[in-house]
Enzyme design. Sequence first.
Site, PDB file in Angstrom:
ATOM      1  N   GLU A 225      -4.943  -0.383   7.505  1.00  0.00           N
ATOM      2  CA  GLU A 225      -3.869   0.587   7.715  1.00  0.00           C
ATOM      3  C   GLU A 225      -4.422   1.979   7.989  1.00  0.00           C
ATOM      4  O   GLU A 225      -5.483   2.355   7.484  1.00  0.00           O
ATOM      5  CB  GLU A 225      -2.980   0.656   6.475  1.00  0.00           C
TER       6      GLU A 225
ATOM      7  N   CYS B  71      -5.170   9.422   7.977  1.00  0.00           N
ATOM      8  CA  CYS B  71      -5.775   8.792   6.805  1.00  0.00           C
ATOM      9  C   CYS B  71      -6.290   7.425   7.237  1.00  0.00           C
ATOM     10  O   CYS B  71      -5.506   6.579   7.664  1.00  0.00           O
ATOM     11  CB  CYS B  71      -4.717   8.667   5.709  1.00  0.00           C
TER      12      CYS B  71
ATOM     13  N   CYS C 106     -10.164  -3.730  -1.265  1.00  0.00           N
ATOM     14  CA  CYS C 106     -11.028  -2.889  -2.087  1.00  0.00           C
ATOM     15  C   CYS C 106     -11.409  -3.664  -3.334  1.00  0.00           C
ATOM     16  O   CYS C 106     -10.595  -4.394  -3.902  1.00  0.00           O
ATOM     17  CB  CYS C 106     -10.307  -1.596  -2.472  1.00  0.00           C
TER      18      CYS C 106
ATOM     19  N   CYS D 156      -8.442  -0.258  -9.080  1.00  0.00           N
ATOM     20  CA  CYS D 156      -7.791   0.815  -9.831  1.00  0.00           C
ATOM     21  C   CYS D 156      -6.370   0.368 -10.173  1.00  0.00           C
ATOM     22  O   CYS D 156      -5.663  -0.218  -9.340  1.00  0.00           O
ATOM     23  CB  CYS D 156      -7.774   2.105  -9.011  1.00  0.00           C
TER      24      CYS D 156
ATOM     25  N   CYS E  47      -3.168   1.117  -7.802  1.00  0.00           N
ATOM     26  CA  CYS E  47      -3.373   1.107  -6.349  1.00  0.00           C
ATOM     27  C   CYS E  47      -3.001  -0.236  -5.739  1.00  0.00           C
ATOM     28  O   CYS E  47      -3.485  -1.284  -6.187  1.00  0.00           O
ATOM     29  CB  CYS E  47      -4.838   1.435  -6.038  1.00  0.00           C
TER      30      CYS E  47
ATOM     31  N   GLY F 197      -9.940   0.959   0.808  1.00  0.00           N
ATOM     32  CA  GLY F 197     -11.362   0.805   0.566  1.00  0.00           C
ATOM     33  C   GLY F 197     -12.033   2.033  -0.031  1.00  0.00           C
ATOM     34  O   GLY F 197     -11.478   3.124  -0.090  1.00  0.00           O
TER      35      GLY F 197
ATOM     36  N   SER G  18     -13.280  10.569   0.611  1.00  0.00           N
ATOM     37  CA  SER G  18     -12.765  10.438  -0.744  1.00  0.00           C
ATOM     38  C   SER G  18     -13.453   9.268  -1.440  1.00  0.00           C
ATOM     39  O   SER G  18     -13.589   8.184  -0.868  1.00  0.00           O
ATOM     40  CB  SER G  18     -11.248  10.213  -0.715  1.00  0.00           C
TER      41      SER G  18
ATOM     42  N   ILE H 140     -10.309  11.415  -9.650  1.00  0.00           N
ATOM     43  CA  ILE H 140     -10.576  11.584 -11.078  1.00  0.00           C
ATOM     44  C   ILE H 140      -9.540  10.801 -11.904  1.00  0.00           C
ATOM     45  O   ILE H 140      -9.873   9.902 -12.655  1.00  0.00           O
ATOM     46  CB  ILE H 140     -10.558  13.074 -11.467  1.00  0.00           C
TER      47      ILE H 140
ATOM     48  N   CYS I 136      -0.932   3.124   0.099  1.00  0.00           N
ATOM     49  CA  CYS I 136      -2.107   2.487   0.681  1.00  0.00           C
ATOM     50  C   CYS I 136      -2.104   0.987   0.392  1.00  0.00           C
ATOM     51  O   CYS I 136      -2.055   0.570  -0.758  1.00  0.00           O
ATOM     52  CB  CYS I 136      -3.361   3.143   0.114  1.00  0.00           C
TER      53      CYS I 136
END
Length: 366
Positions: A103, A116, A123, A127, A130, A171, A203, A227, A341
């Site tokens: 994407e 973006c 990935c 997380c 996500c 990713g 990032s 973070i 995402c």
Amino acid sequence: MAITSPPTARENLLNLTPAEAEKRLTAFFAERGVPSYRAKQVVRRLWVNPAPEFEAMTELPKAVREELALYFDLPRLSIAARQRSSDGTEKFLFMLHDGQAIESVAIPENDRLTLCISSQAGCALQCAFCATGAMGFQRNLDVFEIAGQVREMRLLDPPLAITNVVFMGMGEPLMNWRSVDPALTLLNDPLGLGIGARHITVSTVGVLPGIIALGERPEQFRLAISIHAPSDALRRELMPVNVKYPLRDVIEAAKEFDRRVTFEYVMLGGVNDAIEHAIGLAELARACRAFVNLIPLHPGGARGFVPTPVRRIREFAHELRRHGVEVAIRKSRGVDIAAACGQLRVERLGRRPPRGPDEHGDVQVA
């Protein structure tokens, strides 16, 4: 010009930097008695004024175009879906040659148009909040698949003039440094996509070798660090990678990075949005002079989390400013087009069995 027997596999010119492509084409044309200036003409049609195929390079003689098509390749990313939000944000789902999908999101803001982009299909980092992490890791993207997301914007009719690029799509870019490194060159080179280094942001969750490698490049590329929690204990719950790259080490790497660093901080209702979290985050930001970007949770990436109320986000930002930290609250964009995402990919393709990151030979940091 005589056409010789072509190779079994054509060479992908879009995996080469402009300098590499010109050198390769100059040698190719020299063997065929074609003037060397033709190589420069072709290079300009790779990225600056991209051609969808060699046949479209009408400034070249037809025989030259035919010979190029026999020996070289200009692979495209196929647009499987394109959605436009009421706020002007556009999301693209690209299908790749092996059936994977990635994407990209184009975000207009005043005189900027930020794309973006993705660096991996899926990935491995998982997380907790996500949508991409939920689908697991599939594979790394090749060089042309990363920079090609911007190239495809130039090939639209009418084209989208991208001014800024952020590696904040699917990713972890610093776990695909082998491809991201030359892709950065293609994005920035005047004979590539010509986007200023200060308008390109990488990032990362804090992959330390990759941060060092990025800092060693001479261009002024920007670094953003995800973070999302001001303590190791909470960050481990939200981001398993914190076990390998603990917060203390990430902050030390940010101190060493000789350009301004941005902290990305997704606001999770009742999880990381208390005043004491703001105080802890401010301490981390001051340690490396970081700018803080507060990100409202996109509902499509929630996975059981709830967004922090707008009033609480403002209070959180006020507390950061009170402690001497520059802060901005990012606008939620594309809420009506599945812009979280990984969300569109999951909607269109469903969830696929993930691969372990060690199953793909290209997974590496620097």
